[in-house]
Design an enzyme around this catalytic site. Structure first.
Site, PDB file in Angstrom:
ATOM      1  N   ALA A 111       0.802  -1.228   0.000  1.00 17.65           N
ATOM      2  CA  ALA A 111       0.000   0.000   0.000  1.00 17.65           C
ATOM      3  C   ALA A 111       0.831   1.272   0.000  1.00 17.65           C
ATOM      4  CB  ALA A 111      -0.930  -0.007   1.208  1.00 17.65           C
ATOM      5  N   SER A 112       2.139   1.170  -0.080  1.00 17.22           N
ATOM      6  CA  SER A 112       2.973   2.364   0.062  1.00 17.22           C
ATOM      7  C   SER A 112       2.986   3.240  -1.178  1.00 17.22           C
ATOM      8  CB  SER A 112       4.404   1.972   0.439  1.00 17.22           C
ATOM      9  OG  SER A 112       4.964   1.134  -0.558  1.00 17.22           O
ATOM     10  N   VAL A 144       5.587  -9.183   3.240  1.00 11.43           N
ATOM     11  CA  VAL A 144       4.713 -10.360   3.106  1.00 11.43           C
ATOM     12  C   VAL A 144       5.479 -11.611   2.712  1.00 11.43           C
ATOM     13  CG1 VAL A 144       2.638  -9.014   2.613  1.00 11.43           C
ATOM     14  CG2 VAL A 144       4.109  -9.763   0.710  1.00 11.43           C
ATOM     15  N   ASN A 194      -2.050  -6.976  -2.843  1.00  8.54           N
ATOM     16  CA  ASN A 194      -1.527  -6.173  -3.938  1.00  8.54           C
ATOM     17  C   ASN A 194      -0.002  -6.201  -4.034  1.00  8.54           C
ATOM     18  OD1 ASN A 194      -1.624  -3.759  -5.915  1.00  8.54           O
ATOM     19  ND2 ASN A 194      -0.409  -2.970  -4.209  1.00  8.54           N
ATOM     20  N   SER A 217      -2.187 -10.199 -13.064  1.00 10.31           N
ATOM     21  CA  SER A 217      -1.691  -9.321 -14.123  1.00 10.31           C
ATOM     22  C   SER A 217      -2.200  -9.830 -15.461  1.00 10.31           C
ATOM     23  CB  SER A 217      -0.156  -9.309 -14.137  1.00 10.31           C
ATOM     24  OG  SER A 217       0.336  -8.651 -15.305  1.00 10.31           O
ATOM     25  N   TYR A 270       7.607 -13.391 -13.658  1.00 13.62           N
ATOM     26  CA  TYR A 270       6.373 -12.622 -13.493  1.00 13.62           C
ATOM     27  C   TYR A 270       5.204 -13.359 -14.139  1.00 13.62           C
ATOM     28  CZ  TYR A 270       3.500  -8.384 -13.094  1.00 13.62           C
ATOM     29  OH  TYR A 270       2.521  -7.468 -12.773  1.00 13.62           O
ATOM     30  N   LYS A 316       2.268 -14.720 -11.612  1.00 15.97           N
ATOM     31  CA  LYS A 316       0.954 -14.107 -11.745  1.00 15.97           C
ATOM     32  C   LYS A 316      -0.076 -15.103 -12.271  1.00 15.97           C
ATOM     33  CE  LYS A 316       1.767 -10.068 -10.047  1.00 15.97           C
ATOM     34  NZ  LYS A 316       1.107  -9.632  -8.788  1.00 15.97           N
TER      35      LYS A 316
END
Length: 258
Positions: free
Chosen positions: A16-17, A67, A93, A145, A162, A166
């Site tokens: 969330a940053s 996480v 996220n 994604s 990736y 994903k």
């Protein structure tokens, strides 16, 4: 009119940053949710908490969390539960993306992608789902994604870890939905196309040839704009989506259909 009314709900957002996670945190708060923001960079979270709390009725709380680290994630979830007493919504996220192919990447690269993009979801869910099961209510949204569905031919855009992780998010989403929907916990995934975020602004958005090609291929003729992912996220988290589970939604301007 009340579809996106999250008053009385507590939403946890990982990663969330900045970028899509920060936008989602603002979206949940604007629609009445109490939000818990998780990310590694506490100083950025604190700035977002201040922004949200300065708005009428906004309530936000930040916890430093990686996480990829199970014990660290468990401790962060405990802090959130001590603060809010429950968790209704989980937006997974947090994610990483870097270039490389099966020929070029080393084990450390593969492990980092798996640890954040896949095990990060496992870690949050492991410690949040028990409370949801007890209350027979939960909304879990996993960010996958468009690259879980389609891949890139140009060598400069190869991102095999990736693609793999994903795609794994979609498989994990389906498995969790099959297991937990009976307990009132829905699990869905969103597959964004290209959005300008901290992760992409200094890479893909600075590659003029890539942007020209993307805009030429994408039916929308542009990348996603700030905030355009919020409505799909809020829908999956809403009361109106109680019978929607195990699905993935492509938010990509139509890129995946061409």
């Amino acid at each position: 009119m009340n579809l996106f009314n999250f008053s009385g709900k507590v939403a946890v957002i990982t990663g969330a940053s900045s970028g899509l996670g920060a936008d989602a945190a603002r979206g949940f708060a604007e629609h009445g949710a109490d939000v818990a923001l998780l990310a590694r960079r506490k100083e950025k979270l604190d700035s977002l908490v201040e922004e949200i709390n300065q708005k009428d009725g906004g309530r936000a709380f930040a916890v430093a969390c990686d996480v990829a680290d199970e014990k660290n994630t468990q401790a962060a979830v405990d802090v959130v539960l001590n603060h809010y007493s429950k968790i209704d919504i989980l937006l997974n996220n947090a994610g990483v993306a870097f270039g490389g192919s099966v020929e070029s990447m080393n084990d450390a690269d593969w492990d980092r992608a798996i640890d954040v993009n896949l095990k990060g979801i496992i870690h949050t869910c492991k410690y949040i789902i028990p409370g949801m099961r007890e209350r027979k209510y939960g909304r879990i949204i996993n960010i996958a994604s468009v690259n879980a569905i389609i891949a890139d031919k140009p060598a400069a855009l190869w991102r095999h870890a990736y693609n793999m992780t994903k795609a794994g998010v979609i498989g994990l989403t389906k498995g969790m939905a099959a297991s937990y929907t009976q307990y009132g916990i829905t699990t869905n995934a969103i597959c964004p196309g290209l959005f300008e975020t901290e992760m992409t602004e200094n890479t893909l958005f600075k590659a003029t040839d890539f942007l020209h090609m993307y805009n030429a291929l994408c039916p929308a003729s542009r990348p996603g704009a700030k905030g355009e992912l919020n409505a799909p996220i809020l829908f999956f988290a809403s009361e109106g989506a109680g019978y929607v589970s195990g699905q993935y939604l492509l938010v990509d301007g139509g890129l995946s259909i061409v």
